[in-house]
Design an enzyme around this catalytic site. Structure first.
Site, PDB file in Angstrom:
ATOM      1  N   GLY A   1     -33.011   9.578  36.158  1.00 22.54           N
ATOM      2  CA  GLY A   1     -31.993   9.992  35.193  1.00 22.54           C
ATOM      3  C   GLY A   1     -32.343   9.815  33.729  1.00 22.54           C
ATOM      4  N   SER A   2     -33.644   9.703  33.395  1.00 21.99           N
ATOM      5  CA  SER A   2     -33.950   9.491  31.976  1.00 21.99           C
ATOM      6  C   SER A   2     -33.646  10.739  31.140  1.00 21.99           C
ATOM      7  CB  SER A   2     -35.397   9.032  31.783  1.00 21.99           C
ATOM      8  OG  SER A   2     -36.292  10.082  32.020  1.00 21.99           O
ATOM      9  N   ASN A   3     -33.834  11.922  31.708  1.00 16.43           N
ATOM     10  CA  ASN A   3     -33.477  13.138  30.955  1.00 16.43           C
ATOM     11  C   ASN A   3     -31.966  13.277  30.811  1.00 16.43           C
ATOM     12  OD1 ASN A   3     -35.787  14.954  30.056  1.00 16.43           O
ATOM     13  ND2 ASN A   3     -36.446  14.360  32.126  1.00 16.43           N
TER      14      ASN A   3
ATOM     15  N   GLY B   1     -36.463  32.070  41.446  1.00 13.89           N
ATOM     16  CA  GLY B   1     -37.783  31.561  41.821  1.00 13.89           C
ATOM     17  C   GLY B   1     -37.906  30.061  41.559  1.00 13.89           C
TER      18      GLY B   1
ATOM     19  N   ARG C   1     -34.024  20.185  44.143  1.00 14.20           N
ATOM     20  CA  ARG C   1     -33.652  21.239  45.088  1.00 14.20           C
ATOM     21  C   ARG C   1     -33.634  22.577  44.370  1.00 14.20           C
ATOM     22  NH1 ARG C   1     -30.873  19.132  49.945  1.00 14.20           N
ATOM     23  NH2 ARG C   1     -30.720  16.882  49.679  1.00 14.20           N
TER      24      ARG C   1
ATOM     25  N   HIS D   1     -39.322  21.030  33.239  1.00 11.74           N
ATOM     26  CA  HIS D   1     -40.448  20.894  34.164  1.00 11.74           C
ATOM     27  C   HIS D   1     -41.588  20.155  33.463  1.00 11.74           C
ATOM     28  CE1 HIS D   1     -42.936  21.823  37.586  1.00 11.74           C
ATOM     29  NE2 HIS D   1     -43.893  22.196  36.754  1.00 11.74           N
TER      30      HIS D   1
ATOM     31  N   ASN E   1     -33.627  24.240  33.226  1.00 11.62           N
ATOM     32  CA  ASN E   1     -34.367  23.211  33.965  1.00 11.62           C
ATOM     33  C   ASN E   1     -35.453  22.663  33.048  1.00 11.62           C
ATOM     34  OD1 ASN E   1     -35.368  21.682  36.214  1.00 11.62           O
ATOM     35  ND2 ASN E   1     -37.001  23.194  36.455  1.00 11.62           N
TER      36      ASN E   1
HETATM   37  C1  GAR Z   1     -38.947  14.654  34.945  1.00  9.21           C
HETATM   38  O1  GAR Z   1     -40.289  14.396  34.613  1.00  9.21           O
HETATM   39  C2  GAR Z   1     -38.727  16.122  35.185  1.00  9.21           C
HETATM   40  O2  GAR Z   1     -39.482  16.940  34.346  1.00  9.21           O
HETATM   41  C3  GAR Z   1     -39.176  16.250  36.610  1.00  9.21           C
HETATM   42  O3  GAR Z   1     -38.658  15.124  37.252  1.00  9.21           O
HETATM   43  C4  GAR Z   1     -38.599  14.058  36.312  1.00  9.21           C
HETATM   44  C5  GAR Z   1     -37.208  13.496  36.355  1.00  9.21           C
HETATM   45  O4  GAR Z   1     -37.150  12.327  35.593  1.00  9.21           O
HETATM   46  N1  GAR Z   1     -38.712  17.464  37.208  1.00  9.21           N
HETATM   47  C6  GAR Z   1     -39.427  18.157  38.081  1.00  9.21           C
HETATM   48  O5  GAR Z   1     -40.517  17.810  38.474  1.00  9.21           O
HETATM   49  C7  GAR Z   1     -38.756  19.427  38.565  1.00  9.21           C
HETATM   50  N2  GAR Z   1     -39.729  20.265  39.185  1.00  9.21           N
HETATM   51  P1  GAR Z   1     -35.763  11.736  35.162  1.00  9.21           P
HETATM   52  O6  GAR Z   1     -34.936  11.562  36.445  1.00  9.21           O
HETATM   53  O7  GAR Z   1     -36.093  10.410  34.554  1.00  9.21           O
HETATM   54  O8  GAR Z   1     -35.126  12.682  34.202  1.00  9.21           O
END
Ligand code: GAR
Length: 207
Positions: A15-17, A148, A96, A114, A112
């Site tokens: 959950g940091s984002n 996609g 998902r 990535h 999203n």
């Molecule tokens: C982040 O690095 C995000 O970019 C990645 O998961 C991590 C979630 O971190 N997402 C993916 O790989 C999606 N394909 P967070 O839970 O600390 O935000």
């Protein structure tokens, strides 16, 4: 005063984002609020962050098929978002593929993040894929979500160097710091109506 954009975040883990987005929204000049957190895992660390920040959270049973979401869960998330006046859905480590009603109704209103420079290294473990491939530059991408996997129109990218001594952990940490800047920037531009989509191309107008 114009209505503030209401944002729902979908997450699966740490959950940091989510935290970066919700914290950015606390700034007085930020035109959006994160009002909802939806997770597919009752153990997701994001739930504790939501509790601390006073953001309402729900655990949604998205079905047993890994990486996919059930029709029912898509309907349920859509219902929660529409009942709560959500204008933008942000996927933040939501592991998902979004489909069904939620994807249709939030087309052009779902982003999203990535951890790679798309269209390279789509899917899982973007940072490891970049290291294994041997690229010298990687980074993160904020993009609109389409049907996609990591294929929707690109909104913002930030690059970081890949260092000779990098491990997956050190590269991921450097990319994550960029994610925490890029995602709020994209949400702010969206909330201010400064984003236009022309097919695959996204234009961000100046403030
Ligand atoms: C982040 O690095 C995000 O970019 C990645 O998961 C991590 C979630 O971190 N997402 C993916 O790989 C999606 N394909 P967070 O839970 O600390 O935000």
């Amino acid at each position: 005063m114009a209505d503030r954009l209401k944002v729902a975040v979908l997450a699966s883990g740490r959950g940091s984002n989510f935290q970066a987005l919700a914290s950015a929204c606390l700034a007085p000049d930020f035109p959006a609020d994160v009002t909802l957190l939806l997770v597919d895992d009752p153990d997701a660390g994001a739930i504790g962050i939501a509790d601390t920040l006073g953001v309402r959270s729900y655990v949604i049973d998205c079905g047993r098929s890994k990486g996919s979401m059930s029709k029912e869960s898509s309907e349920e998330i859509y219902r929660l978002c529409s009942e709560n006046g959500i204008g933008l859905v942000c996927l933040a480590g939501f592991m998902r593929i979004v489909k069904g009603r939620l994807l249709e109704e939030f087309s052009g209103r779902m982003m999203n993040i990535h951890p790679a420079l798309l269209p390279s290294f789509k899917g899982l473990d973007g940072q490891k894929q970049a290291l294994d491939y041997g690229v010298k530059v990687s980074g993160c991408t904020v993009h609109f979500v389409d049907k996609g996997i990591d294929t929707g129109p690109i909104i913002i990218q930030r690059s970081v160097p890949v260092l000779q001594e990098d491990t997956e952990e050190s590269l991921s940490a450097r990319i994550l710091a960029m994610e925490h800047e890029a995602y709020p920037e994209a949400v702010k531009a969206f909330a201010e109506g400064r984003i236009e989509i022309f097919g695959r191309r996204v234009e961000i107008h100046d403030e």
